[in-house]
Design a protein around this motif. Structure first.
Motif, PDB file in Angstrom:
ATOM      1  N   GLN A 168      39.283  39.539  38.931  1.00  0.00           N
ATOM      2  CA  GLN A 168      38.870  40.093  39.433  1.00  0.00           C
ATOM      3  C   GLN A 168      38.792  41.655  38.757  1.00  0.00           C
ATOM      4  OE1 GLN A 168      40.983  39.769  43.743  1.00  0.00           O
ATOM      5  NE2 GLN A 168      41.062  42.003  43.691  1.00  0.00           N
ATOM      6  N   ASN A 169      38.081  42.513  38.831  1.00  0.00           N
ATOM      7  CA  ASN A 169      37.522  43.922  38.343  1.00  0.00           C
ATOM      8  C   ASN A 169      38.447  44.519  39.440  1.00  0.00           C
ATOM      9  OD1 ASN A 169      35.564  43.947  38.478  1.00  0.00           O
ATOM     10  ND2 ASN A 169      34.181  43.811  37.178  1.00  0.00           N
ATOM     11  N   THR A 170      38.714  44.562  40.493  1.00  0.00           N
ATOM     12  CA  THR A 170      38.718  46.340  41.479  1.00  0.00           C
ATOM     13  C   THR A 170      40.278  45.437  42.313  1.00  0.00           C
ATOM     14  OG1 THR A 170      37.740  44.043  42.726  1.00  0.00           O
ATOM     15  CG2 THR A 170      36.434  46.634  41.693  1.00  0.00           C
ATOM     16  N   ASP A 172      42.575  47.320  44.985  1.00  0.00           N
ATOM     17  CA  ASP A 172      43.444  47.550  45.997  1.00  0.00           C
ATOM     18  C   ASP A 172      44.937  48.364  45.828  1.00  0.00           C
ATOM     19  OD1 ASP A 172      41.032  47.065  47.794  1.00  0.00           O
ATOM     20  OD2 ASP A 172      42.045  45.954  48.615  1.00  0.00           O
ATOM     21  N   ARG A 193      45.880  54.223  43.206  1.00  0.00           N
ATOM     22  CA  ARG A 193      44.587  55.168  42.599  1.00  0.00           C
ATOM     23  C   ARG A 193      45.003  56.250  43.056  1.00  0.00           C
ATOM     24  NH1 ARG A 193      39.609  54.293  39.850  1.00  0.00           N
ATOM     25  NH2 ARG A 193      40.074  52.158  40.005  1.00  0.00           N
TER      26      ARG A 193
END
Length: 230
Positions: A168-170, A172, A193
């Protein structure tokens, strides 16, 4: 035995050749199989070749010969065809998952991942490992990596462990991810983030958190399982 995606791709190639006399492009294959990128098609084609269902023809750019179909498809009729479908430009990994038995799947180990100082990006498979099917999401692609280093030891991830990664490229905040740094270094770290910055956190006080710009970090997958040999 083939995975559902491998069967679907083989059927797509065979059907298009029967109907139109031409093979689908890699983009068409990707869209038809609902994959996020052509790299997934590359892996499926490699797996079909390794299992004797197709072969890539030497000295012919982007040419594939369909050799046979699984029993379920063979009953519908089969004629061998040469397919020009867009071969990858560099060696690619084996298929993401090949059934071994009801409770296990074989995943490619795509080299080593740094739990410490980042190492070169993962590029190709070195061997396979049997993984419990309960670790995997049937709708996602997966691969495995061998951990090198001790920066995640406080989370129970030790040097030499095998981690199972869902592509996956995202991510949490709090996810443990495979992060590609500036396009050439790969590391296993906890993701957070902070505004326009990305923090890659170790789980060992001996290692400092790396704070990078958003455009310097590419998430390549999330940790979903761990395998340890004793």
């Amino acid at each position: 035995m083939l995975t559902r995606k491998q069967i679907d791709l083989l059927k797509l190639i065979h059907t298009r050749m029967e109907q139109d006399g031409v093979a689908p492009s890699f983009d068409e294959m990707k869209d038809a199989l609902d994959l996020r990128s052509k790299s997934g098609i590359h892996r499926l084609i490699t797996a079909l070749e390794e299992r004797g269902f197709i072969r890539r023809l030497p000295h012919r750019a982007r040419a594939i010969e369909v050799l046979k179909l699984p029993d379920a498809l063979s009953r519908e009729g089969f004629v061998a065809h040469v397919v020009d479908g867009g071969a990858p430009e560099k060696p690619v990994a084996p298929a993401n998952a090949v059934p071994v038995e009801a409770a296990a799947m074989a995943l490619p180990i795509m080299g080593k991942i740094a739990a410490g100082t980042p190492i070169e990006a993962i590029s190709e498979a070195v061997r396979n490992v049997a993984v419990p099917g309960t670790m995997l999401n049937a709708r996602s692609q997966h691969y495995a990596l061998e951990v090198q280093g001790d920066s995640m030891i406080d989370l129970g991830i030790n040097d030499g462990d095998i981690v199972v990664i869902r592509e996956q490229n995202t991510a949490d905040n709090g996810d443990i991810v495979v992060a590609l740094i500036e396009g050439h270094e790969a590391t296993l770290k906890r993701f957070r983030r902070h505004g326009g910055m990305i923090a890659l956190e170790a789980a060992n006080p001996a290692y400092e958190t790396r704070l990078l710009r958003d455009d310097q970090v590419q998430v390549q997958g999330r940790l979903v399982g761990l395998i340890r040999s004793y």
